[in-house]
Design an enzyme around this catalytic site. Structure first.
Site, PDB file in Angstrom:
ATOM      1  N   ARG A 239      -5.170  -1.993   8.680  1.00 41.75           N
ATOM      2  CA  ARG A 239      -6.403  -2.688   8.286  1.00 41.75           C
ATOM      3  C   ARG A 239      -6.032  -3.941   7.507  1.00 41.75           C
ATOM      4  O   ARG A 239      -4.956  -4.035   6.940  1.00 41.75           O
ATOM      5  CB  ARG A 239      -7.222  -1.806   7.326  1.00 41.75           C
ATOM      6  N   ILE A 240      -7.010  -4.868   7.415  1.00 43.54           N
ATOM      7  CA  ILE A 240      -6.795  -6.071   6.596  1.00 43.54           C
ATOM      8  C   ILE A 240      -7.391  -5.868   5.195  1.00 43.54           C
ATOM      9  O   ILE A 240      -7.002  -6.537   4.244  1.00 43.54           O
ATOM     10  CB  ILE A 240      -7.356  -7.319   7.308  1.00 43.54           C
TER      11      ILE A 240
ATOM     12  N   LEU B  51      10.314 -21.119  -4.514  1.00 42.03           N
ATOM     13  CA  LEU B  51       9.447 -20.097  -3.911  1.00 42.03           C
ATOM     14  C   LEU B  51       8.153 -20.069  -4.712  1.00 42.03           C
ATOM     15  O   LEU B  51       8.179 -20.014  -5.943  1.00 42.03           O
ATOM     16  CB  LEU B  51      10.125 -18.716  -3.979  1.00 42.03           C
TER      17      LEU B  51
ATOM     18  N   GLY C 142      -0.006   5.405  -4.353  1.00 39.17           N
ATOM     19  CA  GLY C 142      -0.637   6.674  -4.747  1.00 39.17           C
ATOM     20  C   GLY C 142      -0.041   7.836  -3.978  1.00 39.17           C
ATOM     21  O   GLY C 142       0.312   8.880  -4.560  1.00 39.17           O
ATOM     22  N   ARG C 143       0.100   7.659  -2.662  1.00 38.52           N
ATOM     23  CA  ARG C 143       0.662   8.741  -1.834  1.00 38.52           C
ATOM     24  C   ARG C 143       2.117   9.021  -2.196  1.00 38.52           C
ATOM     25  O   ARG C 143       2.557  10.169  -2.228  1.00 38.52           O
ATOM     26  CB  ARG C 143       0.546   8.385  -0.336  1.00 38.52           C
ATOM     27  N   TRP C 144       2.851   7.977  -2.494  1.00 38.42           N
ATOM     28  CA  TRP C 144       4.261   8.120  -2.876  1.00 38.42           C
ATOM     29  C   TRP C 144       4.358   8.989  -4.138  1.00 38.42           C
ATOM     30  O   TRP C 144       5.192   9.886  -4.237  1.00 38.42           O
ATOM     31  CB  TRP C 144       4.851   6.730  -3.127  1.00 38.42           C
TER      32      TRP C 144
ATOM     33  N   GLU D   3     -12.258  -4.598  -5.135  1.00 42.84           N
ATOM     34  CA  GLU D   3     -12.721  -3.203  -4.994  1.00 42.84           C
ATOM     35  C   GLU D   3     -11.933  -2.244  -5.893  1.00 42.84           C
ATOM     36  O   GLU D   3     -12.426  -1.182  -6.259  1.00 42.84           O
ATOM     37  CB  GLU D   3     -12.581  -2.725  -3.537  1.00 42.84           C
TER      38      GLU D   3
ATOM     39  N   ASP E 153       0.831  -1.207   0.000  1.00 43.24           N
ATOM     40  CA  ASP E 153       0.000   0.000   0.000  1.00 43.24           C
ATOM     41  C   ASP E 153       0.869   1.262   0.000  1.00 43.24           C
ATOM     42  O   ASP E 153       1.994   1.246   0.505  1.00 43.24           O
ATOM     43  CB  ASP E 153      -0.899  -0.021   1.254  1.00 43.24           C
TER      44      ASP E 153
ATOM     45  N   HIS F 162       2.694   3.158  -8.893  1.00 47.57           N
ATOM     46  CA  HIS F 162       2.581   1.719  -9.159  1.00 47.57           C
ATOM     47  C   HIS F 162       3.823   1.225  -9.921  1.00 47.57           C
ATOM     48  O   HIS F 162       4.355   0.159  -9.642  1.00 47.57           O
ATOM     49  CB  HIS F 162       1.317   1.422  -9.974  1.00 47.57           C
TER      50      HIS F 162
HETATM   51  C1  FPP Z   1      -1.976   0.164  -3.340  1.00 46.64           C
HETATM   52  O1  FPP Z   1      -1.509   1.488  -3.315  1.00 46.64           O
HETATM   53  C2  FPP Z   1      -1.374  -0.551  -4.462  1.00 46.64           C
HETATM   54  C3  FPP Z   1      -2.075  -1.104  -5.483  1.00 46.64           C
HETATM   55  C4  FPP Z   1      -3.556  -1.055  -5.577  1.00 46.64           C
HETATM   56  C5  FPP Z   1      -1.387  -1.755  -6.608  1.00 46.64           C
HETATM   57  C6  FPP Z   1      -0.196  -2.574  -6.258  1.00 46.64           C
HETATM   58  C7  FPP Z   1       0.516  -2.917  -7.502  1.00 46.64           C
HETATM   59  C8  FPP Z   1       1.852  -2.822  -7.648  1.00 46.64           C
HETATM   60  C9  FPP Z   1       2.788  -2.503  -6.568  1.00 46.64           C
HETATM   61  C10 FPP Z   1       2.421  -3.166  -8.968  1.00 46.64           C
HETATM   62  C11 FPP Z   1       2.989  -4.497  -8.702  1.00 46.64           C
HETATM   63  C12 FPP Z   1       3.347  -5.270  -9.839  1.00 46.64           C
HETATM   64  C13 FPP Z   1       3.342  -6.625  -9.789  1.00 46.64           C
HETATM   65  C14 FPP Z   1       3.861  -7.410 -10.917  1.00 46.64           C
HETATM   66  C15 FPP Z   1       2.797  -7.371  -8.618  1.00 46.64           C
HETATM   67  P1  FPP Z   1      -2.585   2.655  -3.421  1.00 46.64           P
HETATM   68  O2  FPP Z   1      -2.750   3.002  -4.862  1.00 46.64           O
HETATM   69  O3  FPP Z   1      -3.840   2.267  -2.727  1.00 46.64           O
HETATM   70  O4  FPP Z   1      -1.840   3.807  -2.658  1.00 46.64           O
HETATM   71  P2  FPP Z   1      -2.492   4.951  -1.741  1.00 46.64           P
HETATM   72  O5  FPP Z   1      -3.138   4.251  -0.582  1.00 46.64           O
HETATM   73  O6  FPP Z   1      -1.323   5.774  -1.348  1.00 46.64           O
HETATM   74  O7  FPP Z   1      -3.458   5.683  -2.608  1.00 46.64           O
END
Ligand code: FPP
Length: 247
Positions: free
Chosen positions: A196-197, A133, A25-27, A69, A22, A39
């Site tokens: 959270r889960i 793995l 988006g914030r990053w 979701e 998680d 992402h």
């Molecule tokens: C949550 O951060 C992240 C996701 C919904 C996507 C995760 C996907 C990746 C890390 C790409 C991975 C690639 C592979 C091959 C597994 P968020 O967007 O909810 O962030 P925020 O809470 O800061 O808005």
């Protein structure tokens, strides 16, 4: 690389680590960039963590890549993220194959575009012989979806006379979940400071140790995984018993 750390006690290594990745988006927002930029950088964290897990002898790694979701996010983010996931898998599959990593996917794959499903099927086949793995991508996944499909399949078997209701126990339920081939995770990590889960492995996390870190996913590297493992090794897992009853 693992050598720079105090050695991990192999006897106390979790077999199965599950991660809610998680904070992408914030990053990205902190850098004035689009969410997809986050992402994209999250992929490097995935690489690093997969590599370290294989090196350190973790047998199962489940990554929450896309929840049921997440389909409700803006269309541009959904399609960008799908493309990124599929392209990454396509690009990395040879490397996975070479390194003994077997890819699995859990989730409602009927929601995926047919081309994405096709790519995934090929990647699964290419790594099917590996056993070092097991990398489990939770894609279009949610814990409630998983329980629902398990209960439906059990109900079908009851109707067909193949399953007696009185014989259903916790193991029967586990055996119908999307994770039926894998042991339950002993450690669940969530990045980005959220506690959270979020509809992840609801049934499977019953006895998991939960580890939360403020680090945003695109900054998460093997040293953060190492810290989580060290923290896990300090915990006393009692499974409802008292300390005195433990071996
Ligand atoms: C949550 O951060 C992240 C996701 C919904 C996507 C995760 C996907 C990746 C890390 C790409 C991975 C690639 C592979 C091959 C597994 P968020 O967007 O909810 O962030 P925020 O809470 O800061 O808005």
């Amino acid at each position: 690389m693992a050598d720079q750390f105090t050695p991990i006690d192999k006897a106390q290594l979790p077999q199965h680590v599950a991660i809610i990745m998680d904070g992408n988006g914030r990053w990205a927002k902190e850098r004035g960039e689009d969410r997809l930029f986050g992402h994209l950088h999250g992929v490097q964290s995935v690489r690093d963590v997969v590599e370290a897990s294989a090196e350190w002898g973790i047998r199962y790694l489940t990554l929450y890549a896309f929840s049921t979701e997440n389909w409700d996010r803006p269309q541009a983010e959904v399609s960008g993220l799908m493309e990124l996931l599929v392209n990454t898998i396509r690009k990395e599959v040879e490397q996975l194959k070479k390194n003994g990593i077997r890819l699995h996917v859990i989730g409602d794959l009927s929601m995926l575009p047919p081309t994405a499903r096709q790519e995934l099927t090929e990647a699964l086949e290419l790594t099917a012989e590996n056993d070092q793995l097991h990398l489990i991508m939770a894609l279009s996944y949610s814990g409630r979806w998983d329980l629902t499909q398990a209960f439906r399949r059990m109900a079908d078997k009851v109707l067909a006379g193949e399953l007696r209701p009185e014989s259903i126990d916790a193991q029967t339920i586990s055996d119908h979940l999307a994770t039926q081939k894998f042991p339950d995770p002993e450690l669940m990590i969530r990045t980005s400071g959220e506690h959270r889960i979020s509809n992840f492995l609801l049934y499977q996390l019953a006895y998991a140790e939960l580890y939360f870190t403020d680090t945003l996913w695109p900054d998460f590297r093997r040293q953060h995984l190492y810290e989580a493992l060290m923290d896990y090794q300090q915990r006393e897992r009692r499974f409802g018993k008292t300390s005195e009853q433990l071996p």
